[in-house]
Write an enzyme that holds these catalytic residues in place. Structure first.
Site, PDB file in Angstrom:
ATOM      1  N   HIS A 163       0.812  -1.226   0.000  1.00  4.21           N
ATOM      2  CA  HIS A 163       0.000   0.000   0.000  1.00  4.21           C
ATOM      3  C   HIS A 163       0.841   1.269   0.000  1.00  4.21           C
ATOM      4  O   HIS A 163       0.290   2.369  -0.064  1.00  4.21           O
ATOM      5  CB  HIS A 163      -0.943   0.000   1.208  1.00  4.21           C
ATOM      6  CG  HIS A 163      -2.036  -1.009   1.066  1.00  4.21           C
ATOM      7  ND1 HIS A 163      -3.296  -0.685   0.643  1.00  4.21           N
ATOM      8  CD2 HIS A 163      -2.039  -2.348   1.246  1.00  4.21           C
ATOM      9  CE1 HIS A 163      -4.033  -1.776   0.587  1.00  4.21           C
ATOM     10  NE2 HIS A 163      -3.305  -2.805   0.949  1.00  4.21           N
ATOM     11  N   ASP A 371       3.390   9.314  -1.407  1.00  8.40           N
ATOM     12  CA  ASP A 371       2.220   8.567  -0.958  1.00  8.40           C
ATOM     13  C   ASP A 371       1.979   7.438  -1.934  1.00  8.40           C
ATOM     14  O   ASP A 371       2.023   7.655  -3.147  1.00  8.40           O
ATOM     15  CB  ASP A 371       0.995   9.507  -0.938  1.00  8.40           C
ATOM     16  CG  ASP A 371       0.076   9.247   0.235  1.00  8.40           C
ATOM     17  OD1 ASP A 371       0.045   8.101   0.712  1.00  8.40           O
ATOM     18  OD2 ASP A 371      -0.625  10.192   0.674  1.00  8.40           O
TER      19      ASP A 371
HETATM   20  P1  ADQ Z   1      -2.966   6.333   4.508  1.00  9.54           P
HETATM   21  O1  ADQ Z   1      -1.551   6.783   4.632  1.00  9.54           O
HETATM   22  O2  ADQ Z   1      -3.713   6.205   5.765  1.00  9.54           O
HETATM   23  O3  ADQ Z   1      -3.090   4.991   3.672  1.00  9.54           O
HETATM   24  P2  ADQ Z   1      -4.918   7.634   2.589  1.00  9.54           P
HETATM   25  O4  ADQ Z   1      -4.881   6.832   1.379  1.00  9.54           O
HETATM   26  O5  ADQ Z   1      -5.071   9.079   2.357  1.00  9.54           O
HETATM   27  O6  ADQ Z   1      -3.637   7.460   3.527  1.00  9.54           O
HETATM   28  O7  ADQ Z   1      -6.137   7.126   3.442  1.00  9.54           O
HETATM   29  C1  ADQ Z   1      -6.532   7.774   4.598  1.00  9.54           C
HETATM   30  C2  ADQ Z   1      -7.965   7.376   4.926  1.00  9.54           C
HETATM   31  O8  ADQ Z   1      -8.221   7.746   6.274  1.00  9.54           O
HETATM   32  C3  ADQ Z   1      -8.971   8.076   4.049  1.00  9.54           C
HETATM   33  O9  ADQ Z   1     -10.020   7.216   3.746  1.00  9.54           O
HETATM   34  C4  ADQ Z   1      -9.434   9.232   4.926  1.00  9.54           C
HETATM   35  O10 ADQ Z   1     -10.777   9.625   4.715  1.00  9.54           O
HETATM   36  C5  ADQ Z   1      -9.292   8.659   6.311  1.00  9.54           C
HETATM   37  N1  ADQ Z   1      -8.962   9.781   7.215  1.00  9.54           N
HETATM   38  C6  ADQ Z   1      -7.860  10.535   7.215  1.00  9.54           C
HETATM   39  N2  ADQ Z   1      -7.971  11.516   8.130  1.00  9.54           N
HETATM   40  C7  ADQ Z   1      -9.152  11.368   8.720  1.00  9.54           C
HETATM   41  C8  ADQ Z   1      -9.861  12.056   9.742  1.00  9.54           C
HETATM   42  N3  ADQ Z   1      -9.386  13.144  10.344  1.00  9.54           N
HETATM   43  N4  ADQ Z   1     -11.071  11.595  10.074  1.00  9.54           N
HETATM   44  C9  ADQ Z   1     -11.585  10.528   9.474  1.00  9.54           C
HETATM   45  N5  ADQ Z   1     -10.980   9.843   8.503  1.00  9.54           N
HETATM   46  C10 ADQ Z   1      -9.783  10.248   8.135  1.00  9.54           C
HETATM   47  C11 ADQ Z   1      -2.174   4.041   3.109  1.00  9.54           C
HETATM   48  C12 ADQ Z   1      -1.165   4.621   2.112  1.00  9.54           C
HETATM   49  C13 ADQ Z   1      -1.885   5.382   0.993  1.00  9.54           C
HETATM   50  C14 ADQ Z   1      -2.894   4.466   0.313  1.00  9.54           C
HETATM   51  C15 ADQ Z   1      -3.767   3.764   1.335  1.00  9.54           C
HETATM   52  C16 ADQ Z   1      -4.616   2.676   0.685  1.00  9.54           C
HETATM   53  O11 ADQ Z   1      -0.240   5.467   2.777  1.00  9.54           O
HETATM   54  O12 ADQ Z   1      -0.971   5.867   0.031  1.00  9.54           O
HETATM   55  O13 ADQ Z   1      -3.725   5.223  -0.529  1.00  9.54           O
HETATM   56  O14 ADQ Z   1      -2.996   3.127   2.364  1.00  9.54           O
HETATM   57  O15 ADQ Z   1      -3.831   1.758  -0.006  1.00  9.54           O
END
Ligand code: ADQ
Length: 472
Positions: A163, A371
């Site tokens: 991921h 990312d």
């Molecule tokens: P993350 O690094 O966690 O994931 P991301 O893909 O942006 O990053 O996902 C974050 C998730 O958490 C989103 O669904 C978002 O809505 C939720 N989230 C973030 N802040 C929040 C808040 N304050 N309240 C509620 N929800 C919140 C890792 C990798 C990424 C990859 C994903 C999936 O780092 O690059 O996209 O896995 O593979």
């Protein structure tokens, strides 16, 4: 209609985020959000760490079944958590794989703890796996697990999905025992990355360091072993997110934010509090915008939602302190009696609230330094009003940039580029906003989480993968 006649699917990840009896989600984060729907469609099992720490490892498995998903979890010892999770996973691999070799800590006991916990996972999950099951292992915590399962006699089709980014070979070779780690990946039948860029870094490592050969169809040969490696860009659950965006709770969140904005433009950022997300650089880019365009002071504000994560790791404490300091400094410098330039909120919100906040914001600033994909960018697009959509400003170093080419792409390290993009977004005519949004929305809608897992599972089943895309 979504159910393929597959064998049972066994998903294994560090944490299990199956729905809880009270309807609460499990662990927060992209992986959790993406997978909770996946298992419902396939008869299957989700295996991982419970999040609990115990004095002595017992291997006892706790089974739960909710909402069509069976989860099986184990507890780990304090030392396991320290060395495997806080140590090797989050202080060694996470920074290194996000190109932060300066933050990566190479400590032998972390590596040993990582191997030990992967063995513990293998020992406990092996008896739960039937010969026909498909096994799908997730993320950097569990790279050696496939090899461990093979050593225990499993002949099942096994896939691994990463991921996070795969780092360039020149960085990866700074990791002690990097060859051992990468060779263990060859135990899988399918290895998936989010984008072609991460895939190419992997292929490059295989050719340079392992003397392997990569064919254009994705087959990788190293010695006797052949595996399939490809890009499978993850998507969001588009349908679920649109529903969330249209819910009453989302409407309330929308109104709450619009009301408090009092006619000012809202720029939103939503991230786990992590140094890879480029929050300091974002604040500085926004500060630069306020300096460059004094007439916009008082007319716009940045709402940054960033719940703390990995609080036990020192670098995360540090980034939190720097952000507290920086947001305070910028606010002190620019605020007026009736205006604060940054609203910095350290808490998590429900899906509906987030959807409402996204919709109420004219701009999203999604500027990670690296990312794997970034789901927030896709959620922002999905939540917009088609008649009056906002503008997405996206880092060119997020995997999502290879798909969302109609975002305003920026170099997140450049304050000037962030400042210019904010100005361009604020001035953008409605027709252009609509045109860009439509094209991005089409991608987010078509290449959703169902598309992602179907492609991966098809490859895992050894089926034709014509849909398989090397994004970008
Ligand atoms: P993350 O690094 O966690 O994931 P991301 O893909 O942006 O990053 O996902 C974050 C998730 O958490 C989103 O669904 C978002 O809505 C939720 N989230 C973030 N802040 C929040 C808040 N304050 N309240 C509620 N929800 C919140 C890792 C990798 C990424 C990859 C994903 C999936 O780092 O690059 O996209 O896995 O593979």
């Amino acid at each position: 209609m979504d159910r393929d006649p597959v064998s049972r699917l066994i998903v294994i990840s560090n944490r299990v985020a199956a729905p809880k009896p009270d309807g609460e989600g499990g662990a927060q984060g992209g992986l959790a959000v993406a997978l909770s729907a996946a298992l419902r469609e396939y008869r299957g099992l989700w295996f991982g760490w419970s999040g609990n720490r115990i004095d002595e490892f017992t291997g006892k498995i706790d089974f739960q079944r909710h909402d069509g998903v069976t989860s099986a979890t184990i507890d780990l010892e304090e030392q396991d958590v320290e060395e495997y999770y806080n140590g090797y996973a989050n202080r060694t691999l996470w920074p290194l794989f996000h190109y932060r070799i300066d933050l990566a800590e190479y400590v032998r006991s972390f590596g040993a703890g990582y191997e030990r916990v992967n063995e513990r996972f293998a020992d406990t999950v092996t008896p739960l796996i039937d010969p026909d099951d498909l096994v799908w292992i997730h993320d950097y915590h569990l790279i050696p697990l496939g090899a461990q399962l093979r050593q225990r006699g499993l002949r099942n089709r096994m896939g691994f999905f990463l991921h996070i980014p795969w780092p360039p070979a020149r960085l990866l070779t700074s990791l002690p025992a990097h060859e051992h780690l990468v060779l263990s990946l060859l135990a899988y039948d399918v290895i998936g990355f989010h984008t072609k860029e991460w895939l190419e870094s992997f292929q490059n490592y295989v050719e340079r360091e392992l003397g392997g050969h990569c064919e254009p169809d994705g087959t990788i040969h190293v010695g006797e072993r052949s595996v399939h490696a490809a890009a499978y860009p993850i998507g969001i659950d588009y349908k679920e997110f649109r529903e969330a965006a249209e819910s009453e709770a989302a409407q309330e969140a929308f109104e709450r934010l619009r009301k408090s904005a009092d006619g000012r433009g809202t720029i939103i950022g939503v991230d786990r509090l992590d140094y890879s997300k480029g929050l300091e650089e974002r604040f500085l880019g926004y500060r630069r915008f306020l300096e460059d365009h004094e007439d916009w002071q008082g007319e716009v504000f940045l709402l940054q939602i960033a719940p703390p994560s990995r609080g036990e790791v020192h670098t995360y404490e540090k980034i939190r302190e720097s952000l507290d300091e920086l947001s305070g400094r910028i606010n002190g410098e620019f605020a007026a009696v009736d205006w604060v330039p940054i609203r910095y909120v350290n808490q998590g919100y429900g899906r509906e609230d987030l959807a409402g906040f996204y919709r109420a914001s004219q701009i999203a600033l999604v500027t990670p330094l690296r990312d794997g994909m970034n789901l927030v960018a896709k959620e922002y697009v999905a939540a917009q009003d088609p008649e009056d959509p906002g503008v997405l400003i996206l880092s060119r170093f997020a995997g999502a940039a290879l798909q969302l080419t109609d975002a305003l792409l920026v170099n997140p390290y450049s304050k000037e580029e962030i400042s210019d993009a904010i100005k361009q977004a604020l001035d953008m005519p409605r027709e252009e906003r609509i045109r860009r949004w439509r094209s991005m929305n089409e991608v987010v809608k078509q290449e959703d989480v169902v598309w992602w897992r179907r492609n991966f599972v098809a490859a895992l089943q050894g089926e034709a993968t014509q849909d398989e895309r090397a994004a970008g």
